[in-house]
Write a protein that holds these residues in place. Sequence first.
Motif, PDB file in Angstrom:
ATOM      1  N   LEU A  25       1.105  -1.641   0.177  1.00  0.00           N
ATOM      2  CA  LEU A  25      -0.038  -0.041   0.891  1.00  0.00           C
ATOM      3  C   LEU A  25       0.642   1.331  -0.164  1.00  0.00           C
ATOM      4  O   LEU A  25       0.880   2.964  -0.709  1.00  0.00           O
ATOM      5  CB  LEU A  25      -0.630   0.160   1.188  1.00  0.00           C
ATOM      6  N   GLY A  26       1.997   1.255   0.769  1.00  0.00           N
ATOM      7  CA  GLY A  26       3.160   2.131   0.557  1.00  0.00           C
ATOM      8  C   GLY A  26       3.652   2.155  -0.807  1.00  0.00           C
ATOM      9  O   GLY A  26       3.436   3.526  -1.138  1.00  0.00           O
ATOM     10  N   LYS A  27       3.507   1.415  -1.364  1.00  0.00           N
ATOM     11  CA  LYS A  27       3.824   1.937  -2.996  1.00  0.00           C
ATOM     12  C   LYS A  27       3.256   2.636  -3.919  1.00  0.00           C
ATOM     13  O   LYS A  27       3.281   3.241  -4.972  1.00  0.00           O
ATOM     14  CB  LYS A  27       4.623   0.989  -3.707  1.00  0.00           C
ATOM     15  N   GLN A  28       1.899   1.550  -3.439  1.00  0.00           N
ATOM     16  CA  GLN A  28       0.306   2.545  -3.936  1.00  0.00           C
ATOM     17  C   GLN A  28       0.635   4.124  -3.714  1.00  0.00           C
ATOM     18  O   GLN A  28       0.387   4.785  -4.519  1.00  0.00           O
ATOM     19  CB  GLN A  28      -0.418   1.982  -3.995  1.00  0.00           C
ATOM     20  N   ALA A  29       0.230   4.577  -2.592  1.00  0.00           N
ATOM     21  CA  ALA A  29       1.070   5.724  -1.971  1.00  0.00           C
ATOM     22  C   ALA A  29       1.683   6.688  -2.777  1.00  0.00           C
ATOM     23  O   ALA A  29       1.102   7.462  -2.741  1.00  0.00           O
ATOM     24  CB  ALA A  29       0.826   5.544  -0.585  1.00  0.00           C
ATOM     25  N   GLU A  30       3.018   6.365  -2.704  1.00  0.00           N
ATOM     26  CA  GLU A  30       3.694   6.994  -3.789  1.00  0.00           C
ATOM     27  C   GLU A  30       3.333   7.277  -5.199  1.00  0.00           C
ATOM     28  O   GLU A  30       3.902   8.339  -5.397  1.00  0.00           O
ATOM     29  CB  GLU A  30       4.765   5.921  -3.524  1.00  0.00           C
ATOM     30  N   GLU A  31       2.784   6.432  -5.850  1.00  0.00           N
ATOM     31  CA  GLU A  31       2.297   6.591  -6.707  1.00  0.00           C
ATOM     32  C   GLU A  31       1.442   7.643  -7.234  1.00  0.00           C
ATOM     33  O   GLU A  31       1.524   8.012  -7.649  1.00  0.00           O
ATOM     34  CB  GLU A  31       1.980   5.462  -7.212  1.00  0.00           C
ATOM     35  N   GLU A  32       0.866   7.522  -6.128  1.00  0.00           N
ATOM     36  CA  GLU A  32      -0.537   8.504  -6.369  1.00  0.00           C
ATOM     37  C   GLU A  32      -0.228   9.800  -5.537  1.00  0.00           C
ATOM     38  O   GLU A  32      -0.350  11.089  -6.779  1.00  0.00           O
ATOM     39  CB  GLU A  32      -1.767   7.586  -4.919  1.00  0.00           C
ATOM     40  N   ALA A  33       0.470   9.372  -5.037  1.00  0.00           N
ATOM     41  CA  ALA A  33       1.445  10.523  -4.547  1.00  0.00           C
ATOM     42  C   ALA A  33       2.129  11.879  -5.521  1.00  0.00           C
ATOM     43  O   ALA A  33       1.889  12.739  -6.092  1.00  0.00           O
ATOM     44  CB  ALA A  33       2.414  10.647  -2.957  1.00  0.00           C
ATOM     45  N   ALA A  34       2.590  10.592  -5.933  1.00  0.00           N
ATOM     46  CA  ALA A  34       3.754  11.351  -7.665  1.00  0.00           C
ATOM     47  C   ALA A  34       2.167  12.021  -9.213  1.00  0.00           C
ATOM     48  O   ALA A  34       2.726  13.058  -9.461  1.00  0.00           O
ATOM     49  CB  ALA A  34       4.239  10.215  -8.396  1.00  0.00           C
ATOM     50  N   ARG A  35       1.261  10.664  -8.452  1.00  0.00           N
ATOM     51  CA  ARG A  35       0.148  11.339  -9.695  1.00  0.00           C
ATOM     52  C   ARG A  35      -0.799  12.947  -9.109  1.00  0.00           C
ATOM     53  O   ARG A  35      -0.740  13.833  -9.685  1.00  0.00           O
ATOM     54  CB  ARG A  35      -0.983  10.422  -9.380  1.00  0.00           C
ATOM     55  N   ILE A  36      -1.075  12.703  -7.713  1.00  0.00           N
ATOM     56  CA  ILE A  36      -0.825  13.985  -7.407  1.00  0.00           C
ATOM     57  C   ILE A  36      -0.243  15.249  -7.404  1.00  0.00           C
ATOM     58  O   ILE A  36      -0.535  16.653  -7.914  1.00  0.00           O
ATOM     59  CB  ILE A  36      -1.394  14.375  -5.683  1.00  0.00           C
ATOM     60  N   ARG A  37       1.111  15.270  -7.294  1.00  0.00           N
ATOM     61  CA  ARG A  37       1.710  16.110  -8.025  1.00  0.00           C
ATOM     62  C   ARG A  37       1.900  17.000  -9.117  1.00  0.00           C
ATOM     63  O   ARG A  37       2.064  18.016  -9.325  1.00  0.00           O
ATOM     64  CB  ARG A  37       3.498  15.801  -6.975  1.00  0.00           C
ATOM     65  N   HIS A  38       1.848  15.736 -10.163  1.00  0.00           N
ATOM     66  CA  HIS A  38       1.497  16.522 -11.270  1.00  0.00           C
ATOM     67  C   HIS A  38       0.314  16.341 -11.585  1.00  0.00           C
ATOM     68  O   HIS A  38       0.189  17.984 -12.355  1.00  0.00           O
ATOM     69  CB  HIS A  38       1.971  14.619 -12.062  1.00  0.00           C
ATOM     70  N   ASP A  39      -1.245  16.783 -10.762  1.00  0.00           N
ATOM     71  CA  ASP A  39      -2.199  16.858 -11.253  1.00  0.00           C
ATOM     72  C   ASP A  39      -2.532  18.752 -10.598  1.00  0.00           C
ATOM     73  O   ASP A  39      -2.554  19.506 -11.082  1.00  0.00           O
ATOM     74  CB  ASP A  39      -3.429  15.860 -10.358  1.00  0.00           C
ATOM     75  N   VAL A  40      -1.634  18.345  -9.587  1.00  0.00           N
ATOM     76  CA  VAL A  40      -0.856  19.626  -8.819  1.00  0.00           C
ATOM     77  C   VAL A  40      -0.430  20.902 -10.151  1.00  0.00           C
ATOM     78  O   VAL A  40      -0.843  22.181  -9.452  1.00  0.00           O
ATOM     79  CB  VAL A  40      -0.440  20.022  -6.998  1.00  0.00           C
ATOM     80  N   ARG A  41       0.384  20.522 -10.214  1.00  0.00           N
ATOM     81  CA  ARG A  41       1.067  21.777 -11.013  1.00  0.00           C
ATOM     82  C   ARG A  41      -0.273  21.534 -12.441  1.00  0.00           C
ATOM     83  O   ARG A  41      -0.139  23.325 -12.329  1.00  0.00           O
ATOM     84  CB  ARG A  41       1.971  20.705 -12.304  1.00  0.00           C
TER      85      ARG A  41
END
Length: 443
Positions: free
Chosen positions: A239-255
């Motif tokens: 789940l931590g790995k999935q959370a990292e992937e989700e965080a990367a997606r969020i950072r991309h969307d935030v831009r």
Amino acid sequence: MLGGSFWIALLRNGMGGAMMMAVFLMLDRPRISMKKAIISYFVFWLAAILGFSIWYHFSRDVYIRFAGLLSLPVIGVFCCIMSGDSLYLSLYKISLSFYLLSLCVFLGIDISRWWFGESMWVDILIRVVLIVAILFFLQRRFRKCFFENLEFLRAEMDLFSIITLVVCFIIAAFIAYWPADRAFSVLNVIRIFVIMFMAGVIQYLIFHLYIHLGREHCYEAEKQLLEMNEQLLRRQLELGKQAEEEAARIRHDVRHHCLLIREYVKAKDEAGLLEYLKQYGEDVESNRPEAVCSNKAVNGILSVYGGYARNRGIRVEMKVEAQQNLPIRDIDLVAILANIFENAIHGCMDSREDDLYIHLSVVYKGHKLVIQCQNTCAEDACLYKGLPKGKKKDSLGVNSIVKTAERYKGETDFSIKNKSFYIRVLLNIPKDIKEKAQTLFML
């Protein structure tokens, strides 16, 4: 028995009865308060020694031949009724008491006959000294060890082992009371002493064997708990790995969000900006993880396993009532739920069915906590002696569930119907604990 008047018999009976009941009470947890138990023991002791002494007065020969043998069932039944422990443990304690009394009688009579011309006062004095020494040893050394390992003794004692131990005690102890004339000789004394000594050694070894087996099973349970924690950590890492992937997606969307907000600001479109921020807030709130229950430990374990199951295409439904301050240890509740969920996931993956599901509920019914789970299982799934028959790893989980339920005097039930596996666990909650407000969460 070296003879004597009615009062001498009363004294001997009083010492013997007091020793047996004192040894039993020192190692017992009565079903009533200690104060009431002591009063009950004292009243029964008076009645018993008076009855045996009257028997001695009217039929001395019959008394000498059979009184010692009858003291075991008479005092034993009373002590077992008063005891709050299991029957096996009570039988062990009363057998130990009878053995120690027999040892005092044997040493008192034969030492008096051997060196002091069959003096009944020497016999009484030796018994008093031995009784005081035995009670002092039990109080200072043995009692603490006994109660520290009481749970091991309760768990390990079974019918076969306790019968073996009791028979060993009684055979050795009957030598001091056997209803037949016993010729006095050095050979007989040595023979009886060796038998009594061997019975004591066997008792000591079996007592520590119970403790050793109990500790081994405790270590095995701890090992299972460590394995369960290892599985949980693996799930959390995934789940931590999935959370990292989700965080990367969020950072991309935030831009992209920042660029769009900048355009709204440049255009001075406040209405459009507010509407966009409202939609963004609703989107963030909808993606917020939903709590399963208010109990942090249970919520954590179910959230981890629920997410793990959904990522493998398993439909999960949970209805959980578990407040923070449960009268059940969090570690026990988590052990049950983690093993249930782990086995349910394995059952779904092994089934190779299209519709994979896990339905879990934790609810209160009266003074019981009822845990039920239904999940997809393979066609060849089966039960053996009421327990699921599967891989060794699955069996360890099932054994952990059963053992934990037994700790709360609960019940477990397993069944298989229409390619679905059912497990039901009942845990008894003490009646004196008031039910607190429970929050029901649906997932």
